[in-house]
Scaffold this motif. Sequence first.
Motif, PDB file in Angstrom:
ATOM      1  N   ALA A  49      -3.820 -11.538  -2.384  1.00  7.82           N
ATOM      2  CA  ALA A  49      -2.444 -11.701  -2.863  1.00  7.82           C
ATOM      3  C   ALA A  49      -1.988 -10.465  -3.639  1.00  7.82           C
ATOM      4  O   ALA A  49      -0.869  -9.974  -3.450  1.00  7.82           O
ATOM      5  CB  ALA A  49      -2.334 -12.950  -3.729  1.00  7.82           C
ATOM      6  N   ALA A  50      -2.853  -9.952  -4.515  1.00  3.65           N
ATOM      7  CA  ALA A  50      -2.487  -8.774  -5.312  1.00  3.65           C
ATOM      8  C   ALA A  50      -2.300  -7.544  -4.422  1.00  3.65           C
ATOM      9  O   ALA A  50      -1.339  -6.785  -4.595  1.00  3.65           O
ATOM     10  CB  ALA A  50      -3.569  -8.507  -6.362  1.00  3.65           C
ATOM     11  N   LEU A  51      -3.178  -7.354  -3.477  1.00  4.82           N
ATOM     12  CA  LEU A  51      -3.084  -6.185  -2.599  1.00  4.82           C
ATOM     13  C   LEU A  51      -1.923  -6.323  -1.623  1.00  4.82           C
ATOM     14  O   LEU A  51      -1.314  -5.317  -1.240  1.00  4.82           O
ATOM     15  CB  LEU A  51      -4.403  -5.999  -1.839  1.00  4.82           C
ATOM     16  N   ARG A 109       1.084  -5.229  -3.464  1.00  8.25           N
ATOM     17  CA  ARG A 109       1.100  -3.762  -3.545  1.00  8.25           C
ATOM     18  C   ARG A 109       1.592  -3.144  -2.234  1.00  8.25           C
ATOM     19  O   ARG A 109       2.370  -2.193  -2.240  1.00  8.25           O
ATOM     20  CB  ARG A 109      -0.310  -3.255  -3.858  1.00  8.25           C
ATOM     21  N   SER A 110       1.178  -3.684  -1.097  1.00  7.88           N
ATOM     22  CA  SER A 110       1.566  -3.121   0.193  1.00  7.88           C
ATOM     23  C   SER A 110       3.013  -3.435   0.553  1.00  7.88           C
ATOM     24  O   SER A 110       3.647  -2.701   1.309  1.00  7.88           O
ATOM     25  CB  SER A 110       0.639  -3.654   1.300  1.00  7.88           C
ATOM     26  N   ILE A 111       3.533  -4.533   0.007  1.00  9.22           N
ATOM     27  CA  ILE A 111       4.912  -4.927   0.315  1.00  9.22           C
ATOM     28  C   ILE A 111       5.919  -4.104  -0.480  1.00  9.22           C
ATOM     29  O   ILE A 111       7.036  -3.858  -0.015  1.00  9.22           O
ATOM     30  CB  ILE A 111       5.106  -6.439   0.043  1.00  9.22           C
ATOM     31  N   ARG A 112       5.537  -3.666  -1.681  1.00 13.32           N
ATOM     32  CA  ARG A 112       6.488  -2.982  -2.559  1.00 13.32           C
ATOM     33  C   ARG A 112       7.232  -1.825  -1.894  1.00 13.32           C
ATOM     34  O   ARG A 112       8.451  -1.698  -2.089  1.00 13.32           O
ATOM     35  CB  ARG A 112       5.785  -2.511  -3.838  1.00 13.32           C
ATOM     36  N   LEU A 116      -7.932  -5.405   4.243  1.00 11.24           N
ATOM     37  CA  LEU A 116      -7.448  -5.537   5.616  1.00 11.24           C
ATOM     38  C   LEU A 116      -6.512  -6.740   5.748  1.00 11.24           C
ATOM     39  O   LEU A 116      -5.476  -6.651   6.424  1.00 11.24           O
ATOM     40  CB  LEU A 116      -8.632  -5.684   6.573  1.00 11.24           C
ATOM     41  N   LEU A 117      -6.882  -7.839   5.110  1.00  9.90           N
ATOM     42  CA  LEU A 117      -6.004  -9.011   5.140  1.00  9.90           C
ATOM     43  C   LEU A 117      -4.646  -8.690   4.527  1.00  9.90           C
ATOM     44  O   LEU A 117      -3.591  -9.063   5.080  1.00  9.90           O
ATOM     45  CB  LEU A 117      -6.649 -10.167   4.383  1.00  9.90           C
ATOM     46  N   ALA A 118      -4.661  -7.996   3.400  1.00  9.59           N
ATOM     47  CA  ALA A 118      -3.409  -7.643   2.729  1.00  9.59           C
ATOM     48  C   ALA A 118      -2.545  -6.763   3.610  1.00  9.59           C
ATOM     49  O   ALA A 118      -1.324  -6.928   3.672  1.00  9.59           O
ATOM     50  CB  ALA A 118      -3.711  -6.933   1.408  1.00  9.59           C
ATOM     51  N   ARG A 119      -3.177  -5.842   4.304  1.00 10.47           N
ATOM     52  CA  ARG A 119      -2.430  -4.955   5.199  1.00 10.47           C
ATOM     53  C   ARG A 119      -1.740  -5.754   6.303  1.00 10.47           C
ATOM     54  O   ARG A 119      -0.567  -5.532   6.614  1.00 10.47           O
ATOM     55  CB  ARG A 119      -3.407  -3.949   5.811  1.00 10.47           C
TER      56      ARG A 119
END
Length: 283
Positions: free
Chosen positions: A37-39, A42-45, A133-136
Amino acid sequence: MTVIEAEAEAGRRRTASDREGHPSEQWGSSGLFSQTAALTGRSIRPYLQVGVLVVTFVEPLVMLLMFAGVLKVLGDAPGMPTDMAYIDNLAPAIMIITAVAAGAQAGNGLINDLRNDVITRFHTLPINRFSVLLARSFADGARALYQLIAVAVLAALFFGFAPPGGFLGVVGTVLMSLLVGWSMSWIFIMMAAVLRNGDVLRMITTLMTFPLLFASNAFVPPESMPTWLRVIAQANPISYANDATRSMVAGQITLAELLATVVACLALVCVCAPISKRSFRVM
C-alpha cells in the motif's frame, strides 16, 4: 533504584525510541499488505500531477475520435452485429486496448526506478521485495482505471454510448478490462526484471502490443479479414477478451465466459509473477 540503574533504564528507553523511529525498523515490522500500500501510493503520486492527469485523460479521447469517428463506416462491414450500434461494439474494445497499453507501462516504470537507484535503496530496507512489484502493477492499474472511466464517460457524452447491458454492463466491462490489463502488466514487469534494459524493453513492448491489439477483432470481425490475418485474429487472446467485454455491455455474459476470462488472467499472473520475483531478487 540506584543512579546507575536509572541511567541504564533511560538508555534502554532512548534506544527503543530511536529504534521505533528508524525507517528500516518501521519497514521490517510491517507486512506485505502495508508495504504494498505504501509503495503503491509512492508510485501513484507522479500520476497525480495536473499535466499528467490531463494527458492521461486526453489519450482516450483521441482514441475515441480516431476510431469511433474515422472508422464509423466500418459499422456497415460484413459480419458486424446489427443489434448494437458500432460505438457500443467498439467502446469495449477500446477499453481493452487502453488497459493493456497502461499495463505495458509497468515495465518501463520498473526500469525507471532501477535507473534512478530507487530499487537499490529498496534492497537496503528489510521489506518484502515482491511488494515493490505488486505496487508497480497496482499503480499502473490505478492509472488504467482512471482512463477506463474516461473512455466510458466520453463515449457516452460524445458518441452516444448506451449499451443494452446498461450501467451494470459498463461497470462490469471496466472491471474486466482492468483485470485483463493488470494481468498483462505482469508480462512487461517480468521482462523488465529479466532484461533490465529500457530501450530493449520498449522495442519488445511495441512489437508485442501492436499485433495483439490491432490484429484482433477490435474493429472488424475476423470474417471480413484476409485468411492469414483471420487466423491470427481468431488465435489472438485479445479477441477473446474483446468478446467477453462485448458480451458484458450487451448484458449477455455467461458464467462460463466470465470464469474463463478470470481464470486465464490469473493463470497469466501465476506464471509471470514468480519469474519476476526471482529475477528481481538478484537485481
